[in-house]
Design a protein around this motif. Sequence first.
Motif, mmCIF file in Angstrom:
data_model
loop_
_atom_site.group_PDB
_atom_site.id
_atom_site.type_symbol
_atom_site.label_atom_id
_atom_site.label_comp_id
_atom_site.label_asym_id
_atom_site.label_seq_id
_atom_site.Cartn_x
_atom_site.Cartn_y
_atom_site.Cartn_z
ATOM 1 N N ARG A 107 0.843 -1.192 0.000
ATOM 2 C CA ARG A 107 0.000 0.000 0.000
ATOM 3 C C ARG A 107 0.875 1.238 0.000
ATOM 4 N N LYS A 108 0.554 2.181 -0.881
ATOM 5 C CA LYS A 108 1.304 3.428 -0.956
ATOM 6 C C LYS A 108 0.396 4.552 -0.485
ATOM 7 N N LEU A 109 0.773 5.190 0.617
ATOM 8 C CA LEU A 109 -0.046 6.268 1.176
ATOM 9 C C LEU A 109 0.104 7.551 0.377
ATOM 10 N N ALA A 110 -0.993 8.285 0.288
ATOM 11 C CA ALA A 110 -0.964 9.578 -0.409
ATOM 12 C C ALA A 110 -0.072 10.555 0.355
ATOM 13 N N ARG A 111 0.671 11.344 -0.388
ATOM 14 C CA ARG A 111 1.549 12.346 0.226
ATOM 15 C C ARG A 111 1.175 13.727 -0.296
ATOM 16 N N ASN A 112 1.644 14.742 0.392
ATOM 17 C CA ASN A 112 1.340 16.118 -0.012
ATOM 18 C C ASN A 112 2.000 16.432 -1.353
ATOM 19 N N ARG A 113 1.244 17.084 -2.217
ATOM 20 C CA ARG A 113 1.741 17.412 -3.567
ATOM 21 C C ARG A 113 1.353 18.844 -3.932
ATOM 22 N N ILE A 114 2.118 19.419 -4.850
ATOM 23 C CA ILE A 114 1.799 20.725 -5.431
ATOM 24 C C ILE A 114 1.532 20.494 -6.914
ATOM 25 N N ILE A 209 1.579 3.178 -13.870
ATOM 26 C CA ILE A 209 0.964 4.313 -13.184
ATOM 27 C C ILE A 209 1.165 4.156 -11.687
ATOM 28 N N GLU A 210 1.448 5.262 -11.031
ATOM 29 C CA GLU A 210 1.579 5.266 -9.577
ATOM 30 C C GLU A 210 0.201 5.443 -8.950
ATOM 31 N N HIS A 211 -0.145 4.526 -8.075
ATOM 32 C CA HIS A 211 -1.440 4.578 -7.390
ATOM 33 C C HIS A 211 -1.206 4.771 -5.904
ATOM 34 N N GLU A 212 -1.802 5.807 -5.336
ATOM 35 C CA GLU A 212 -1.680 6.061 -3.904
ATOM 36 C C GLU A 212 -3.071 6.112 -3.285
ATOM 37 N N ARG A 213 -3.158 5.700 -2.002
ATOM 38 C CA ARG A 213 -4.436 5.670 -1.293
ATOM 39 C C ARG A 213 -4.372 6.550 -0.058
ATOM 40 N N ILE A 214 -5.468 7.242 0.186
ATOM 41 C CA ILE A 214 -5.515 8.136 1.343
ATOM 42 C C ILE A 214 -5.689 7.307 2.614
#
Length: 292
Positions: A107-114, A209-214
Motif C-alpha cells: 500500500r502506498k499512502l498519499a503524500r502532499n503534492r503541489i 501508473i503510480e497509485h496512492e491511497r488516502i
Amino acid sequence: MLRIVGISRSTYYYQKNYRVEEKKVSEGRPAPGYSITKNGKKVPDELINEWLLEEVAGDGYSYGYRKLTEVLRRKYKLVMNKKKVYRLCKELNILRPQREKKFKFPRKLARNRIITASNQLWEVDVKYGYITGEDRFFYILSYIDVFDRSIIDYHIGLRCTAADAAQTLQRALLKRQLFNQKEKPVIRSDNGTQFTSNTFQKNCEDFDIEHERIPPKTPNMNAHIEAFHRILEDDCLSRNEFQSYEEAYQEVTDFMKFYNERRIHSSILDLAPKEFYEKQKTESLNSKEIRV
C-alpha cells in the motif's frame, strides 16, 4: 575470580548446585491404529484408508480432509476427529493442495503534492445513485483531473468492480493520449474494495501508473472528487426520481456532458473544465497552483 570474569556469585552457585535438565518434548501417546463407530465397534485404520480412497475416487474427489471427515461420520458412523483424517490423508498422499496465496501489492499512502498543470494528479471515487422504480442502486465511478476539474472518464453500472475501475482508467489515459507516454498522472483513491484489490493494482502496474491511497477517515485528501460528487448529488441525482436504469444512465450521461462542457468553475477562472483544459495548451493562464 568471579569479579574478574564479571559473573555474579548467585548465578555461579545456581548453575553449580541446581543445574536444570533440558525438558524433553512429549510426543504424545502412540496412535491406536483404529477408530470406533457410534455402536462401539472398532474399525482398523487400514479399512478407513480404503474408504478414504474410495471416496476420493468417487464423488469426493474435490473434498478436503474436513469434508471427508464429515463423510466418514455420516456414511460409516465413525466417531473421528478431523485431525486424524488429516493424518491419514497425508499418509495416503491424497491431501488437496492448498490455495496459493495471492501476492499483495504494498500500500502506498498519499503524500502532499503541489499541482501546477493538468495530468499530474487524478482522483477517483465511487458514488451511489438510487432507482426508485426498480428499488435498487446503481454506481458511478469517476476520474477527475485535480488541476482542470475535468471528469476525464466515468463508469455507470448496476455493479462496479475492480475490472470496471481499471477499464475506465485505461479509457481515460487514451482520451488524454497518455497511454503510451512515459509521464503519467498519479492516481489517488480511498480504500474502497475496487481500489485495494489485486486486479486494480496489477492494472496500474501494467499501465506504469503510480497509485496512492488516502489514510482511512481522511476524505479531505480526496477533496476534489468528493466536491464533484456533491455537485452531482445536488444538481442531478437528488433532482430526479429515476424509474428505470436506462433513465438514470441517460440523465447522468447528460449531466457529465453539461459539467465538462458548460458548467463554469470559479477555481478555473470561471471557465468550464473542457474550455480551461484546451486554453491552457495554447495560452498562459493566470491559474493558481493546487496543494493537496
